[in-house]
Design a protein around this motif. Structure first.
Motif, short mmCIF file in Angstrom:
data_model
loop_
_atom_site.label_atom_id
_atom_site.label_comp_id
_atom_site.label_asym_id
_atom_site.label_seq_id
_atom_site.Cartn_x
_atom_site.Cartn_y
_atom_site.Cartn_z
N THR A 1 29.38 32.42 -20.56
CA THR A 1 28.60 33.19 -21.55
C THR A 1 27.11 32.99 -21.28
N ALA A 2 26.72 31.77 -20.98
CA ALA A 2 25.32 31.48 -20.69
C ALA A 2 24.87 32.19 -19.42
N ARG B 1 20.27 26.68 -25.45
CA ARG B 1 20.34 25.39 -26.16
C ARG B 1 21.56 25.35 -27.07
N ASP B 2 21.81 26.44 -27.78
CA ASP B 2 22.98 26.51 -28.67
C ASP B 2 24.29 26.40 -27.90
N LEU B 3 24.28 26.91 -26.67
CA LEU B 3 25.47 26.83 -25.81
C LEU B 3 25.58 25.46 -25.14
N LYS B 4 24.62 24.59 -25.45
CA LYS B 4 24.59 23.23 -24.91
C LYS B 4 24.41 23.18 -23.39
N VAL B 5 23.68 24.18 -22.87
CA VAL B 5 23.36 24.22 -21.45
C VAL B 5 22.01 23.55 -21.20
N LEU B 6 21.09 23.68 -22.17
CA LEU B 6 19.76 23.09 -22.04
C LEU B 6 19.56 21.99 -23.06
N LYS B 7 18.69 21.07 -22.68
CA LYS B 7 18.20 20.08 -23.64
C LYS B 7 16.70 20.32 -23.78
#
Length: 93
Positions: free
Chosen positions: A13-14, A57-63
């Motif tokens: 999705t990301a 960020r919501d998809l937890k791909v980035l911090k």
């Protein structure tokens, strides 16, 4: 197995958006960049870049981390950068 498939779906999705791919490409070598620099990479306004960054960020791909008024982003896991490199190498060659 269902959990692994769910994580895979989140990752794809990301990757399903050209702007988000550009962001991931810019960050793939362990770089950390602020929103304004990533907006320049995308050639868009900061608000548009922020939208894509929030999604990643919501998809937890980035911090991210705050430094005063600036927010800096980086990949949560270098695995995403490796996948991106692998796919780009296959397409370019």
């Amino acid at each position: 197995m269902d959990e692994a498939l769910e994580e895979t779906k989140i990752l794809f999705t990301a990757l399903a958006d050209k702007s988000r791919l550009k962001i991931l490409h810019a960050l793939k070598d362990g770089k950390e960049m602020c929103v304004c620099d990533l907006a320049d990479v995308l050639s868009v306004q900061v608000s548009v870049a922020s939208h894509h960054l929030r999604k990643l960020r919501d998809l937890k791909v980035l911090k991210y981390r705050n430094d005063g008024k600036l927010v800096y982003y980086s990949l949560r896991d270098q695995f995403v950068g490796k996948i991106l490199d692998l796919v780009l190498q296959q397409i370019v060659h």
